[in-house]
Design a protein around this motif. Structure first.
Motif, PDB file in Angstrom:
ATOM      1  N   GLY A  80       0.780  -1.225   0.000  1.00 17.23           N
ATOM      2  CA  GLY A  80       0.000   0.000   0.000  1.00 17.23           C
ATOM      3  C   GLY A  80       0.812   1.276   0.000  1.00 17.23           C
ATOM      4  N   GLY A  81       2.074   1.189   0.398  1.00 16.10           N
ATOM      5  CA  GLY A  81       2.929   2.369   0.388  1.00 16.10           C
ATOM      6  C   GLY A  81       3.058   2.980  -0.998  1.00 16.10           C
ATOM      7  N   MET A  82       2.969   2.121  -2.033  1.00 15.63           N
ATOM      8  CA  MET A  82       3.053   2.628  -3.406  1.00 15.63           C
ATOM      9  C   MET A  82       1.875   3.551  -3.709  1.00 15.63           C
ATOM     10  SD  MET A  82       2.951   0.485  -6.994  1.00 15.63           S
ATOM     11  CE  MET A  82       4.220  -0.655  -6.449  1.00 15.63           C
ATOM     12  N   GLY A  83       0.690   3.100  -3.338  1.00 16.06           N
ATOM     13  CA  GLY A  83      -0.494   3.914  -3.587  1.00 16.06           C
ATOM     14  C   GLY A  83      -0.512   5.176  -2.750  1.00 16.06           C
ATOM     15  N   GLN A  84      -0.100   5.069  -1.489  1.00 17.05           N
ATOM     16  CA  GLN A  84      -0.072   6.248  -0.622  1.00 17.05           C
ATOM     17  C   GLN A  84       0.915   7.284  -1.139  1.00 17.05           C
ATOM     18  OE1 GLN A  84       0.728   4.855   3.356  1.00 17.05           O
ATOM     19  NE2 GLN A  84      -0.962   3.388   3.308  1.00 17.05           N
ATOM     20  N   ASN A  85       2.079   6.829  -1.567  1.00 15.94           N
ATOM     21  CA  ASN A  85       3.069   7.760  -2.111  1.00 15.94           C
ATOM     22  C   ASN A  85       2.571   8.390  -3.411  1.00 15.94           C
ATOM     23  OD1 ASN A  85       5.960   8.792  -1.980  1.00 15.94           O
ATOM     24  ND2 ASN A  85       5.929   7.886  -4.018  1.00 15.94           N
ATOM     25  N   TYR A  86       1.795   7.634  -4.178  1.00 18.08           N
ATOM     26  CA  TYR A  86       1.235   8.170  -5.421  1.00 18.08           C
ATOM     27  C   TYR A  86       0.283   9.323  -5.124  1.00 18.08           C
ATOM     28  CZ  TYR A  86      -1.358   8.448  -9.787  1.00 18.08           C
ATOM     29  OH  TYR A  86      -1.954   8.899 -10.936  1.00 18.08           O
ATOM     30  N   LEU A  87      -0.580   9.143  -4.135  1.00 21.39           N
ATOM     31  CA  LEU A  87      -1.510  10.217  -3.754  1.00 21.39           C
ATOM     32  C   LEU A  87      -0.750  11.443  -3.251  1.00 21.39           C
ATOM     33  CD1 LEU A  87      -4.378   8.229  -1.989  1.00 21.39           C
ATOM     34  CD2 LEU A  87      -4.433   9.320  -4.235  1.00 21.39           C
ATOM     35  N   LYS A  88       0.319  11.207  -2.485  1.00 17.88           N
ATOM     36  CA  LYS A  88       1.141  12.315  -2.013  1.00 17.88           C
ATOM     37  C   LYS A  88       1.766  13.068  -3.190  1.00 17.88           C
ATOM     38  CE  LYS A  88       2.401  10.080   2.377  1.00 17.88           C
ATOM     39  NZ  LYS A  88       3.526   9.507   3.155  1.00 17.88           N
ATOM     40  N   SER A  89       2.195  12.326  -4.200  1.00 20.86           N
ATOM     41  CA  SER A  89       2.794  12.953  -5.381  1.00 20.86           C
ATOM     42  C   SER A  89       1.775  13.817  -6.119  1.00 20.86           C
ATOM     43  CB  SER A  89       3.350  11.883  -6.321  1.00 20.86           C
ATOM     44  OG  SER A  89       4.364  11.133  -5.705  1.00 20.86           O
ATOM     45  N   LEU A  90       0.525  13.340  -6.178  1.00 20.34           N
ATOM     46  CA  LEU A  90      -0.524  14.133  -6.830  1.00 20.34           C
ATOM     47  C   LEU A  90      -0.737  15.458  -6.103  1.00 20.34           C
ATOM     48  CD1 LEU A  90      -3.273  11.462  -7.679  1.00 20.34           C
ATOM     49  CD2 LEU A  90      -1.617  12.507  -9.227  1.00 20.34           C
ATOM     50  N   PHE A  91      -0.828  15.398  -4.777  1.00 18.86           N
ATOM     51  CA  PHE A  91      -1.027  16.622  -4.012  1.00 18.86           C
ATOM     52  C   PHE A  91       0.198  17.541  -4.130  1.00 18.86           C
ATOM     53  CE2 PHE A  91      -4.454  14.308  -1.877  1.00 18.86           C
ATOM     54  CZ  PHE A  91      -5.400  15.304  -1.742  1.00 18.86           C
ATOM     55  N   ALA A  92       1.387  16.939  -4.193  1.00 15.44           N
ATOM     56  CA  ALA A  92       2.599  17.749  -4.350  1.00 15.44           C
ATOM     57  C   ALA A  92       2.596  18.485  -5.691  1.00 15.44           C
ATOM     58  CB  ALA A  92       3.839  16.863  -4.234  1.00 15.44           C
ATOM     59  N   LEU A  93       2.207  17.792  -6.762  1.00 16.07           N
ATOM     60  CA  LEU A  93       2.148  18.436  -8.075  1.00 16.07           C
ATOM     61  C   LEU A  93       1.078  19.517  -8.102  1.00 16.07           C
ATOM     62  CD1 LEU A  93       2.537  15.402 -10.516  1.00 16.07           C
ATOM     63  CD2 LEU A  93       4.052  17.367 -10.334  1.00 16.07           C
ATOM     64  N   GLY A  94      -0.051  19.239  -7.429  1.00 12.13           N
ATOM     65  CA  GLY A  94      -1.117  20.240  -7.405  1.00 12.13           C
ATOM     66  C   GLY A  94      -0.716  21.489  -6.651  1.00 12.13           C
ATOM     67  N   PHE A  95      -0.152  21.324  -5.460  1.00 11.16           N
ATOM     68  CA  PHE A  95       0.196  22.484  -4.644  1.00 11.16           C
ATOM     69  C   PHE A  95       1.516  23.120  -5.069  1.00 11.16           C
ATOM     70  CE2 PHE A  95      -3.034  20.805  -1.802  1.00 11.16           C
ATOM     71  CZ  PHE A  95      -3.642  21.969  -1.367  1.00 11.16           C
ATOM     72  N   GLN A  96       2.241  22.486  -5.991  1.00 11.79           N
ATOM     73  CA  GLN A  96       3.407  23.151  -6.560  1.00 11.79           C
ATOM     74  C   GLN A  96       2.980  24.426  -7.266  1.00 11.79           C
ATOM     75  OE1 GLN A  96       5.524  20.904  -9.563  1.00 11.79           O
ATOM     76  NE2 GLN A  96       7.072  22.485  -9.834  1.00 11.79           N
ATOM     77  N   ALA A  97       1.783  24.408  -7.861  1.00 10.13           N
ATOM     78  CA  ALA A  97       1.264  25.611  -8.521  1.00 10.13           C
ATOM     79  C   ALA A  97       1.100  26.743  -7.529  1.00 10.13           C
ATOM     80  CB  ALA A  97      -0.078  25.289  -9.189  1.00 10.13           C
ATOM     81  N   PHE A  98       0.664  26.428  -6.316  1.00  8.63           N
ATOM     82  CA  PHE A  98       0.520  27.459  -5.282  1.00  8.63           C
ATOM     83  C   PHE A  98       1.879  28.052  -4.928  1.00  8.63           C
ATOM     84  CE2 PHE A  98       0.501  28.682  -0.776  1.00  8.63           C
ATOM     85  CZ  PHE A  98      -0.508  29.640  -0.787  1.00  8.63           C
ATOM     86  N   LEU A  99       2.897  27.195  -4.796  1.00  5.59           N
ATOM     87  CA  LEU A  99       4.243  27.682  -4.493  1.00  5.59           C
ATOM     88  C   LEU A  99       4.783  28.549  -5.626  1.00  5.59           C
ATOM     89  CD1 LEU A  99       5.852  24.469  -2.924  1.00  5.59           C
ATOM     90  CD2 LEU A  99       4.824  26.415  -1.753  1.00  5.59           C
ATOM     91  N   ILE A 100       4.474  28.183  -6.860  1.00  2.00           N
ATOM     92  CA  ILE A 100       4.891  28.985  -8.012  1.00  2.00           C
ATOM     93  C   ILE A 100       4.252  30.368  -7.950  1.00  2.00           C
ATOM     94  CG2 ILE A 100       4.649  29.205 -10.522  1.00  2.00           C
ATOM     95  CD1 ILE A 100       5.026  26.175 -10.708  1.00  2.00           C
ATOM     96  N   MET A 101       2.975  30.413  -7.589  1.00  2.47           N
ATOM     97  CA  MET A 101       2.284  31.698  -7.476  1.00  2.47           C
ATOM     98  C   MET A 101       2.912  32.569  -6.391  1.00  2.47           C
ATOM     99  SD  MET A 101      -0.486  31.673  -9.588  1.00  2.47           S
ATOM    100  CE  MET A 101      -1.988  32.337  -8.930  1.00  2.47           C
ATOM    101  N   VAL A 102       3.286  31.948  -5.279  1.00  2.00           N
ATOM    102  CA  VAL A 102       3.931  32.690  -4.195  1.00  2.00           C
ATOM    103  C   VAL A 102       5.262  33.262  -4.674  1.00  2.00           C
ATOM    104  CG1 VAL A 102       4.935  32.516  -1.889  1.00  2.00           C
ATOM    105  CG2 VAL A 102       2.783  31.364  -2.394  1.00  2.00           C
ATOM    106  N   CYS A 103       6.037  32.459  -5.425  1.00  2.00           N
ATOM    107  CA  CYS A 103       7.319  32.935  -5.967  1.00  2.00           C
ATOM    108  C   CYS A 103       7.122  34.155  -6.856  1.00  2.00           C
ATOM    109  CB  CYS A 103       7.998  31.816  -6.765  1.00  2.00           C
ATOM    110  SG  CYS A 103       8.622  30.448  -5.780  1.00  2.00           S
ATOM    111  N   VAL A 104       6.108  34.112  -7.717  1.00  2.00           N
ATOM    112  CA  VAL A 104       5.849  35.240  -8.612  1.00  2.00           C
ATOM    113  C   VAL A 104       5.400  36.465  -7.815  1.00  2.00           C
ATOM    114  CG1 VAL A 104       4.426  36.057 -10.519  1.00  2.00           C
ATOM    115  CG2 VAL A 104       5.306  33.730 -10.552  1.00  2.00           C
ATOM    116  N   GLY A 105       4.589  36.238  -6.776  1.00  2.00           N
ATOM    117  CA  GLY A 105       4.162  37.354  -5.938  1.00  2.00           C
ATOM    118  C   GLY A 105       5.329  38.036  -5.247  1.00  2.00           C
ATOM    119  N   ILE A 106       6.263  37.239  -4.717  1.00  2.00           N
ATOM    120  CA  ILE A 106       7.462  37.796  -4.080  1.00  2.00           C
ATOM    121  C   ILE A 106       8.309  38.552  -5.099  1.00  2.00           C
ATOM    122  CG2 ILE A 106       9.622  37.198  -2.921  1.00  2.00           C
ATOM    123  CD1 ILE A 106       8.145  34.830  -1.655  1.00  2.00           C
TER     124      ILE A 106
END
Length: 287
Positions: A215-241
């Motif tokens: 199950g660790g494979m599936g759990q890590n996969y879900l974590k990767s999805l959230f990481a890719l999704g919230f990477q956009a938020f971090l990109i927006m913060v970088c542009v704002g700064i």
């Protein structure tokens, strides 16, 4: 007299060249930075419908049957583990089989609805990004010529050596800006391509969710999805700064210092954009 005329002509040539270089120096970067908010604010389906349809078709017709085979293996392995844990059925309760059936049903639902789950994750993260856009994004454009009053008048008081030095610097910085704009393009488009690659193989890791060892494979996969999704938020913060930093540049008559400061901030922006991917994975403990 002739030497003086040649000197004036050369000075005018350098001033015109410098003004031309400065006027368009940050145009490419300004365009790319301005596109970031729109690009990262899109879901995979909205970014490119053709690629999205192709990836969805591959996931459902090629990967899903393989995931079904893996799910069958994992379910059988889970049943064997349950039997072994209960001393080879010498000490067994019937509820464990109902538990196994229930877990298997959940696993089948997860695998068959993998695409909906993935799109739900990105819909959630893109909602967060779009809600934050009005707060952290401001004007990040750089225009040296408009910030310096009477640019040509200021340059007319410079010596030929100073003008020649600034002309070479403007060419170098202009070339660097074009390279940095390519770097920004690679980060933004590279993230979207990574999203498509990760989503295409989604059913396989989801098929392992019911087992503790696999199950660790599936759990890590879900974590990767959230990481890719919230990477956009971090990109927006970088542009704002970045936008706040470039607006605080005090240009005055120090044209050279302003140019290199703007370039430094742009290099810093590119560096932080490249770091957003690893930072997001680190925050969500995704491998």
């Amino acid at each position: 007299m002739i030497i003086h005329m040649i000197k004036e002509w050369f000075e005018e040539l350098l001033i015109d060249g410098i003004a031309s270089n400065l006027s368009g120096m940050f145009d490419t970067v300004n365009t790319k930075v301005g596109e970031i908010a729109g690009e990262v604010g899109m879901t995979p389906s909205g970014w490119n419908g053709g690629i999205f349809s192709m990836i969805q078709s591959l996931s459902e017709t090629v990967i899903l049957p393989i995931a079904g085979i893996i799910l069958t293996f994992v379910a059988c392995y889970e049943l064997i583990q349950i039997v072994i844990e209960k001393n080879s059925l010498h000490d067994v309760d019937t509820w464990i089989f109902f538990k196994w059936v229930f877990k298997t049903m959940i696993a089948v639902m997860l695998v068959t609805n993998t695409w909906n789950i993935i799109m739900g994750v990105f819909d959630l993260t893109q909602y967060v990004v779009n809600q934050s856009a009005g707060v952290i994004i401001s004007d990040a454009g750089i225009d040296i010529t408009s910030a310096i009053a009477n640019l040509e008048t200021t340059l007319e008081s410079w010596s030929i050596g100073s003008l020649l030095g600034l002309w070479f610097q403007s060419i170098f910085v202009g070339l660097t800006m074009k390279i940095l704009s390519i770097c920004i393009f690679l980060v933004i488009y590279g993230r979207m391509i990574e999203i498509y690659l990760v989503t295409s193989i989604g059913p396989i890791p989801m098929a392992t969710m019911i087992n503790r060892e696999w199950g660790g494979m599936g759990q890590n996969y879900l974590k990767s999805l959230f990481a890719l999704g919230f990477q956009a938020f971090l990109i927006m913060v970088c542009v704002g700064i970045y936008a706040v930093l470039v607006q605080t540049i005090a240009i005055g008559s120090d044209i050279t210092g302003a140019i290199w400061t703007c370039m430094g901030y742009t290099v810093l922006l590119c560096y932080t954009l490249f770091k957003t991917g690893s930072m997001a994975k680190s925050l969500f403990t995704a491998h």
